[in-house]
Design a protein around this motif. Structure first.
Motif, PDB file in Angstrom:
ATOM      1  N   LEU A 283       0.938  -1.182  -0.052  1.00 42.57           N
ATOM      2  CA  LEU A 283      -0.019  -0.020  -0.058  1.00 42.57           C
ATOM      3  C   LEU A 283       0.886   1.332   0.010  1.00 42.57           C
ATOM      4  O   LEU A 283       1.822   1.515   0.784  1.00 42.57           O
ATOM      5  CB  LEU A 283      -0.793   0.144   1.279  1.00 42.57           C
ATOM      6  CG  LEU A 283      -1.631   1.198   1.375  1.00 42.57           C
ATOM      7  CD1 LEU A 283      -2.808   1.233   0.202  1.00 42.57           C
ATOM      8  CD2 LEU A 283      -2.470   1.276   2.685  1.00 42.57           C
ATOM      9  N   LEU A 284       0.612   2.367  -0.978  1.00 41.73           N
ATOM     10  CA  LEU A 284       1.113   3.568  -1.081  1.00 41.73           C
ATOM     11  C   LEU A 284       0.157   4.363  -1.040  1.00 41.73           C
ATOM     12  O   LEU A 284      -0.842   4.562  -1.804  1.00 41.73           O
ATOM     13  CB  LEU A 284       2.152   3.574  -2.243  1.00 41.73           C
ATOM     14  CG  LEU A 284       2.672   5.042  -2.151  1.00 41.73           C
ATOM     15  CD1 LEU A 284       3.445   5.245  -1.236  1.00 41.73           C
ATOM     16  CD2 LEU A 284       3.142   5.282  -3.608  1.00 41.73           C
TER      17      LEU A 284
ATOM     18  N   THR B 208       6.105   0.074   8.653  1.00 39.44           N
ATOM     19  CA  THR B 208       5.313   1.115   7.966  1.00 39.44           C
ATOM     20  C   THR B 208       6.366   2.318   8.006  1.00 39.44           C
ATOM     21  O   THR B 208       7.191   2.463   8.924  1.00 39.44           O
ATOM     22  CB  THR B 208       4.301   1.582   8.846  1.00 39.44           C
ATOM     23  OG1 THR B 208       3.216   0.524   8.850  1.00 39.44           O
ATOM     24  CG2 THR B 208       3.551   2.808   8.440  1.00 39.44           C
ATOM     25  N   SER B 209       6.309   3.116   6.780  1.00 36.96           N
ATOM     26  CA  SER B 209       7.039   4.208   6.678  1.00 36.96           C
ATOM     27  C   SER B 209       6.300   5.217   6.045  1.00 36.96           C
ATOM     28  O   SER B 209       5.419   5.252   5.600  1.00 36.96           O
ATOM     29  CB  SER B 209       8.201   3.744   5.745  1.00 36.96           C
ATOM     30  OG  SER B 209       7.710   3.496   4.291  1.00 36.96           O
ATOM     31  N   ALA B 210       6.877   6.614   6.516  1.00 30.13           N
ATOM     32  CA  ALA B 210       6.327   7.748   6.196  1.00 30.13           C
ATOM     33  C   ALA B 210       7.196   8.620   5.433  1.00 30.13           C
ATOM     34  O   ALA B 210       8.381   8.722   5.920  1.00 30.13           O
ATOM     35  CB  ALA B 210       5.732   8.621   7.437  1.00 30.13           C
TER      36      ALA B 210
ATOM     37  N   GLY C  68      11.794   8.422  -9.455  1.00 28.73           N
ATOM     38  CA  GLY C  68      10.519   7.547  -9.930  1.00 28.73           C
ATOM     39  C   GLY C  68       9.472   7.181  -9.017  1.00 28.73           C
ATOM     40  O   GLY C  68       9.284   8.051  -8.384  1.00 28.73           O
ATOM     41  N   ASP C  69       9.120   5.852  -8.956  1.00 30.62           N
ATOM     42  CA  ASP C  69       8.217   5.456  -8.014  1.00 30.62           C
ATOM     43  C   ASP C  69       8.494   5.697  -6.873  1.00 30.62           C
ATOM     44  O   ASP C  69       9.323   5.073  -6.152  1.00 30.62           O
ATOM     45  CB  ASP C  69       7.793   4.050  -8.267  1.00 30.62           C
ATOM     46  CG  ASP C  69       6.498   3.392  -7.495  1.00 30.62           C
ATOM     47  OD1 ASP C  69       5.979   4.220  -6.942  1.00 30.62           O
ATOM     48  OD2 ASP C  69       6.611   2.347  -7.483  1.00 30.62           O
ATOM     49  N   PRO C  70       7.544   6.556  -5.915  1.00 35.60           N
ATOM     50  CA  PRO C  70       7.860   7.097  -4.467  1.00 35.60           C
ATOM     51  C   PRO C  70       7.755   5.684  -3.654  1.00 35.60           C
ATOM     52  O   PRO C  70       8.484   5.638  -2.723  1.00 35.60           O
ATOM     53  CB  PRO C  70       6.707   8.109  -4.257  1.00 35.60           C
ATOM     54  CG  PRO C  70       6.317   8.429  -5.571  1.00 35.60           C
ATOM     55  CD  PRO C  70       6.458   7.609  -6.498  1.00 35.60           C
ATOM     56  N   GLY C  71       6.843   4.736  -3.941  1.00 36.95           N
ATOM     57  CA  GLY C  71       6.820   3.566  -3.261  1.00 36.95           C
ATOM     58  C   GLY C  71       8.088   2.699  -3.177  1.00 36.95           C
ATOM     59  O   GLY C  71       8.479   2.300  -2.069  1.00 36.95           O
ATOM     60  N   ARG C  72       8.586   2.666  -4.427  1.00 38.66           N
ATOM     61  CA  ARG C  72       9.858   1.687  -4.319  1.00 38.66           C
ATOM     62  C   ARG C  72      11.228   2.520  -3.785  1.00 38.66           C
ATOM     63  O   ARG C  72      11.982   2.011  -3.233  1.00 38.66           O
ATOM     64  CB  ARG C  72       9.891   1.166  -5.761  1.00 38.66           C
ATOM     65  CG  ARG C  72       9.228   0.505  -6.521  1.00 38.66           C
ATOM     66  CD  ARG C  72       9.682   0.212  -7.939  1.00 38.66           C
ATOM     67  NE  ARG C  72       8.643  -0.647  -8.456  1.00 38.66           N
ATOM     68  CZ  ARG C  72       8.746  -1.170  -9.703  1.00 38.66           C
ATOM     69  NH1 ARG C  72       9.504  -0.776 -10.690  1.00 38.66           N
ATOM     70  NH2 ARG C  72       7.720  -1.851 -10.318  1.00 38.66           N
TER      71      ARG C  72
ATOM     72  N   LEU D 268      -6.457   1.415   8.245  1.00 42.20           N
ATOM     73  CA  LEU D 268      -7.242   0.094   7.980  1.00 42.20           C
ATOM     74  C   LEU D 268      -6.274  -1.232   7.612  1.00 42.20           C
ATOM     75  O   LEU D 268      -6.337  -2.300   8.088  1.00 42.20           O
ATOM     76  CB  LEU D 268      -8.164   0.288   6.695  1.00 42.20           C
ATOM     77  CG  LEU D 268      -9.300   1.214   7.165  1.00 42.20           C
ATOM     78  CD1 LEU D 268      -9.970   1.453   5.651  1.00 42.20           C
ATOM     79  CD2 LEU D 268     -10.399   0.416   8.003  1.00 42.20           C
ATOM     80  N   ALA D 269      -5.115  -0.574   6.904  1.00 45.80           N
ATOM     81  CA  ALA D 269      -4.007  -1.622   6.638  1.00 45.80           C
ATOM     82  C   ALA D 269      -3.286  -2.115   7.894  1.00 45.80           C
ATOM     83  O   ALA D 269      -3.025  -3.240   7.853  1.00 45.80           O
ATOM     84  CB  ALA D 269      -3.146  -1.074   5.612  1.00 45.80           C
TER      85      ALA D 269
END
Length: 534
Positions: free
Chosen positions: A470-471, A494-496, A521-525, A480-481
């Motif tokens: 989840l991002l 969990t990261s912020a 690039g992809d912020p989640g990665r 919820l996650a």
């Protein structure tokens, strides 16, 4: 020998001392409780004592908020009000026969699940609401539907034991600022507004959290609900009074803010601030409350001697007679309550021990086309990540003049005091000089805010959370996650991530953050790369 002093001559017995009338002794309290009520009340006492003892931490947290926070001082009056409400109904209630009722255990189970989910999410409001509803569920299970109907309002009023309302502060700040500007326009004074900041010839003013009027509004909701039940019988009149109780404190707080600025223009900011602290506290609220009561007084339609409930109608109700057939004995009901408490407390304890494995050290990576810089921002900015296992804060710049601040936090678990999206966490730390100004332009999968510090200094903040796949920028989705992980007893980190840039002459914050996101690039990665979880 003559008659004794004080004795009168006359017929036999004429001078005898007459015994004084002695009032009948008042029966002890237990004797005043009908026999049918004694067992159920004792069982309810045991059940409530268990809820208070096992969940003492939540009750203690609530009591501290009642005592320490001026927003919730009015809740100190709720317990005696509840006692008074029950006492007013007791003459009619005592004619009803309490009984065990198993659907009350369903309510208790729902309250226990709510508490558990609140514990999993680190959401104190859900936990506190859960323990209060447990008291309501126990009353239903041990006193039955007829008695619960007679106690419907006191049981419902127990919800005001829960400290709530902080979530409304940003909205109320904005509403107060707009009312203040409207009144300044009517008064003819020049003024400009920027979010919750107002500039006039008298100075630079912020509609701060303490000036939002939330404590007036919450107290008036509780007070209005009580008056609507005690003083009115007609539902339209009750609704009208409740509407008045909602609107008046909001408007009055706008007048308060305008009055402070108006006085500052005449007598100076120091005088206005002092007057605000002395007068615009509970004195002002008392005046507002009195005006609200005066407006509703002539519409009161409940006579002083009107009973609050109709016990005969409750006893004769066919619907209540049908549902009352779902009986359960007191001992099985108590055993069910004890089993539910053990289940939910045990589940929470198992989830509390979950800790995801984390690297011993993390660092912000190099970004192509960008380099790290050491110079600081125009106004100090340090996001809050309470309870994080790792925190990083760095500043990047590129050759086109873009500058971006990066804040990253990594958590091994999400519990009370360690919530990535908790209240006052992130880009706008609670109690800092920064204030929320407006929602920012959209960024994919992110929460975007524009915040402001004295100066004024404007800053764009783009916040994302990461857990598992989840991002999101939604605190609700993150919660919820995290809840799902703890329900399944699954440990995941969990990261912020907050990307932020200052807005000013020659500095386009939106363009700077977009350029940085293009580079990473992809912020989640990128977040996974920092956290070393992929």
């Amino acid at each position: 020998m003559g008659p004794r002093a004080g004795a009168a001559a006359g017929p036999a017995g004429a001078g005898a001392m007459m015994p004084e009338a002695v009032p009948a002794a008042r029966p002890p309290m237990l004797a005043r409780v009908p026999q049918a009520w004694r067992g159920p009340l004792l069982a309810l006492g045991f059940a409530w004592a268990a809820v208070f003892a096992v969940f003492f931490g939540d009750w203690a947290d609530m009591a501290r908020q009642w005592w320490d926070s001026s927003t919730y001082n009015h809740i100190l009056l709720v317990p005696p009000i509840l006692g008074w409400l029950v006492a007013q109904r007791w003459p009619q209630l005592r004619s009803l026969a309490p009984q065990g009722w198993w659907p009350g255990l369903v309510v208790f189970a729902g309250a226990g699940l709510l508490w558990t989910l609140g514990d999993f999410a680190g959401l104190s409001l859900a936990r506190q609401l859960g323990v209060v509803v447990m008291l309501q569920g126990a009353a239903l299970a041990l006193l039955g539907p007829r008695v619960a109907t007679g106690l419907l309002f006191p049981l419902g009023y127990m919800l005001f034991l829960v400290p709530f309302g902080d979530e409304m502060i940003p909205t109320l700040q904005t509403v107060t600022a707009r009312i203040t500007m409207a009144l300044l326009g009517i008064a003819g004074g020049p003024a400009t507004i920027d979010g919750v900041f107002i500039t006039t010839p008298a100075g630079y003013f912020e509609v701060a959290e303490a000036c939002s009027g939330v404590k007036f509004l919450i107290a008036m909701i509780a007070y209005g609900t009580l008056v609507a039940n005690v003083c009115f019988r007609s539902w339209p009149r009750r609704a009208g009074f409740m509407a008045l109780s909602l609107v008046v404190p909001v408007l009055a707080n706008g007048v308060r803010a305008w009055g402070t600025i108006f006085l500052a223009g005449i007598f100076g900011i120091e005088f206005a601030a002092g007057f605000d602290h002395v007068f615009y506290g509970w004195v002002f609220f008392a005046i507002v409350m009195a005006l609200t009561m005066a407006a509703g007084w002539k519409f009161f339609d409940r006579a002083v001697d009107d009973p609050f409930i109709d016990a005969d109608a409750i006893a004769a109700s066919p619907l209540l007679a049908r549902v009352a057939g779902l009986r359960i004995a007191a001992f099985p009901a108590l055993a069910g309550i004890a089993a539910l408490i053990a289940l939910f407390v045990g589940w929470a304890a198992a989830a509390e021990r979950l800790e995801a494995a984390l690297p011993a050290q993390i660092e912000l990576p190099e970004v192509a086309g960008w380099h790290r810089v050491a110079d600081g921002p125009a106004f100090p900015w340090a996001p809050l990540h309470g309870g994080a296992d790792h925190r990083l804060l760095g500043r990047y710049a590129d050759d086109r003049g873009h500058v971006v601040d990066v804040s990253f936090a990594l958590y091994s678990s999400q519990v009370e005091g360690r919530e990535a999206g908790g209240f006052g966490q992130g880009a706008l730390p609670l109690g800092s000089r920064w204030a929320w100004e407006a929602a920012g332009p959209p960024f994919a999968g992110a929460k975007v805010d524009v915040v402001q510090a004295p100066g004024p200094v404007h800053r764009l903040a783009v916040t994302r959370y990461r857990t598992g796949a989840l991002l999101t920028g939604s605190n609700a989705r993150l919660k919820l996650a995290n809840i799902a992980d703890r329900l399944l007893l699954r440990a995941r980190p969990t990261s912020a991530l907050i990307l932020s840039a200052e807005q000013g002459e020659g500095a386009d914050a939106v363009a700077a953050v977009h350029a940085f996101e293009t580079a990473i690039g992809d912020p989640g990665r990128w977040m996974d790369r920092i956290a070393q979880v992929r």
